[in-house]
Design a protein around this motif. Structure first.
Motif, PDB file in Angstrom:
ATOM      1  N   ASN A 211       0.855  -1.180   0.000  1.00 50.10           N
ATOM      2  CA  ASN A 211       0.000   0.000   0.000  1.00 50.10           C
ATOM      3  C   ASN A 211       0.898   1.239   0.000  1.00 50.10           C
ATOM      4  OD1 ASN A 211      -1.299   2.212   1.836  1.00 50.10           O
ATOM      5  ND2 ASN A 211      -2.997   1.055   0.940  1.00 50.10           N
ATOM      6  N   SER A 212       0.520   2.266  -0.738  1.00 54.12           N
ATOM      7  CA  SER A 212       1.371   3.456  -0.849  1.00 54.12           C
ATOM      8  C   SER A 212       1.575   4.151   0.496  1.00 54.12           C
ATOM      9  CB  SER A 212       0.821   4.428  -1.888  1.00 54.12           C
ATOM     10  OG  SER A 212      -0.480   4.860  -1.531  1.00 54.12           O
ATOM     11  N   THR A 213       0.592   4.094   1.371  1.00 59.02           N
ATOM     12  CA  THR A 213       0.763   4.675   2.710  1.00 59.02           C
ATOM     13  C   THR A 213       1.824   3.904   3.489  1.00 59.02           C
ATOM     14  OG1 THR A 213      -1.541   5.394   2.727  1.00 59.02           O
ATOM     15  CG2 THR A 213      -0.426   5.295   4.857  1.00 59.02           C
TER      16      THR A 213
ATOM     17  N   LEU B  91       4.205   2.234   2.126  1.00 63.52           N
ATOM     18  CA  LEU B  91       5.464   2.508   1.436  1.00 63.52           C
ATOM     19  C   LEU B  91       6.087   3.814   1.936  1.00 63.52           C
ATOM     20  CD1 LEU B  91       7.555   1.748  -0.704  1.00 63.52           C
ATOM     21  CD2 LEU B  91       6.088   2.865  -2.413  1.00 63.52           C
TER      22      LEU B  91
ATOM     23  N   THR C 193       9.083  10.318  -1.380  1.00 60.41           N
ATOM     24  CA  THR C 193       8.600   8.983  -1.753  1.00 60.41           C
ATOM     25  C   THR C 193       7.656   9.068  -2.940  1.00 60.41           C
ATOM     26  OG1 THR C 193       8.832   8.171   0.506  1.00 60.41           O
ATOM     27  CG2 THR C 193       7.324   6.964  -0.935  1.00 60.41           C
ATOM     28  N   TYR C 194       6.690   9.979  -2.876  1.00 62.64           N
ATOM     29  CA  TYR C 194       5.724  10.073  -3.969  1.00 62.64           C
ATOM     30  C   TYR C 194       6.343  10.611  -5.254  1.00 62.64           C
ATOM     31  CZ  TYR C 194       1.803   8.564  -1.152  1.00 62.64           C
ATOM     32  OH  TYR C 194       0.938   7.810  -0.397  1.00 62.64           O
TER      33      TYR C 194
ATOM     34  N   LEU D 237       8.298   7.626  -6.672  1.00 63.01           N
ATOM     35  CA  LEU D 237       7.297   6.650  -7.125  1.00 63.01           C
ATOM     36  C   LEU D 237       6.684   7.088  -8.452  1.00 63.01           C
ATOM     37  CD1 LEU D 237       5.534   4.148  -6.741  1.00 63.01           C
ATOM     38  CD2 LEU D 237       4.024   5.547  -5.284  1.00 63.01           C
TER      39      LEU D 237
ATOM     40  N   CYS E 174       7.048   5.125 -12.005  1.00 66.69           N
ATOM     41  CA  CYS E 174       5.825   4.686 -12.684  1.00 66.69           C
ATOM     42  C   CYS E 174       5.799   5.226 -14.120  1.00 66.69           C
ATOM     43  CB  CYS E 174       4.582   5.138 -11.916  1.00 66.69           C
ATOM     44  SG  CYS E 174       4.278   4.231 -10.393  1.00 66.69           S
TER      45      CYS E 174
ATOM     46  N   ASN F 110       1.466   2.022  -9.719  1.00 62.12           N
ATOM     47  CA  ASN F 110       0.695   2.437  -8.548  1.00 62.12           C
ATOM     48  C   ASN F 110      -0.759   2.432  -8.968  1.00 62.12           C
ATOM     49  OD1 ASN F 110      -0.290   3.468  -6.174  1.00 62.12           O
ATOM     50  ND2 ASN F 110       0.731   5.448  -6.351  1.00 62.12           N
TER      51      ASN F 110
ATOM     52  N   ALA G 176      -3.552   2.945  -5.129  1.00 64.35           N
ATOM     53  CA  ALA G 176      -2.719   3.025  -3.924  1.00 64.35           C
ATOM     54  C   ALA G 176      -2.020   1.716  -3.581  1.00 64.35           C
ATOM     55  CB  ALA G 176      -3.522   3.535  -2.733  1.00 64.35           C
ATOM     56  N   THR G 177      -1.966   0.783  -4.528  1.00 66.31           N
ATOM     57  CA  THR G 177      -1.208  -0.455  -4.342  1.00 66.31           C
ATOM     58  C   THR G 177      -0.040  -0.425  -5.314  1.00 66.31           C
ATOM     59  OG1 THR G 177      -3.157  -1.687  -3.652  1.00 66.31           O
ATOM     60  CG2 THR G 177      -1.273  -2.970  -4.419  1.00 66.31           C
ATOM     61  N   VAL G 178       1.158  -0.485  -4.762  1.00 69.92           N
ATOM     62  CA  VAL G 178       2.371  -0.373  -5.570  1.00 69.92           C
ATOM     63  C   VAL G 178       2.951  -1.762  -5.819  1.00 69.92           C
ATOM     64  CG1 VAL G 178       4.678   0.646  -5.692  1.00 69.92           C
ATOM     65  CG2 VAL G 178       2.816   1.899  -4.564  1.00 69.92           C
TER      66      VAL G 178
END
Length: 119
Positions: free
Chosen positions: A24-26, A28, A43-44, A47, A51, A58, A61-63
């Protein structure tokens, strides 16, 4: 830029994903803070860039990784051998070993790898 080229920080970040996917991105963000000392925005940003380059995905919200770790490692190792040793694997191994003695198990494993590669 080549599709599998990862800079050091990108590689460390991708390793977090390879080792924990799907993530989950949170989660991560929390993992990146703990392992890399990164802020949420860093991080974002990384990411998003990976991507855009087709290395990560992503989705809701699932990486997950699109490029496998073994493929990135293969690309990087081939690049090093090509750039620093003009593509010569024997020159690379000589420099890599640097006079280090191999264990019997290591020597056998290398022999097996070479035999498989010549078939």
């Amino acid at each position: 830029m080549e599709p599998y080229k990862l800079f050091d920080a990108e590689y460390k970040f991708a390793c977090l994903i390879w080792d924990n996917e799907p993530i989950n991105s949170t989660d991560l963000v929390k993992l990146s803070q703990a392992k890399l000392g990164w802020k949420k925005s860093t991080t974002y940003t990384v990411l998003r860039k990976l991507c855009e380059r087709g290395i990560l995905r992503n989705d809701e919200a699932t990486v997950t990784a699109i490029v496998k770790k073994t493929d990135a490692q293969k690309y990087e190792s081939q690049t090093v051998v090509e750039k620093a040793f003009s593509g010569s694997l024997p020159q690379f191994l000589t420099a890599f070993l640097g006079g280090k003695k191999l264990s019997e198990d290591e020597a056998e494993e290398l022999k097996r790898i070479i035999e498989e590669a010549t078939r």
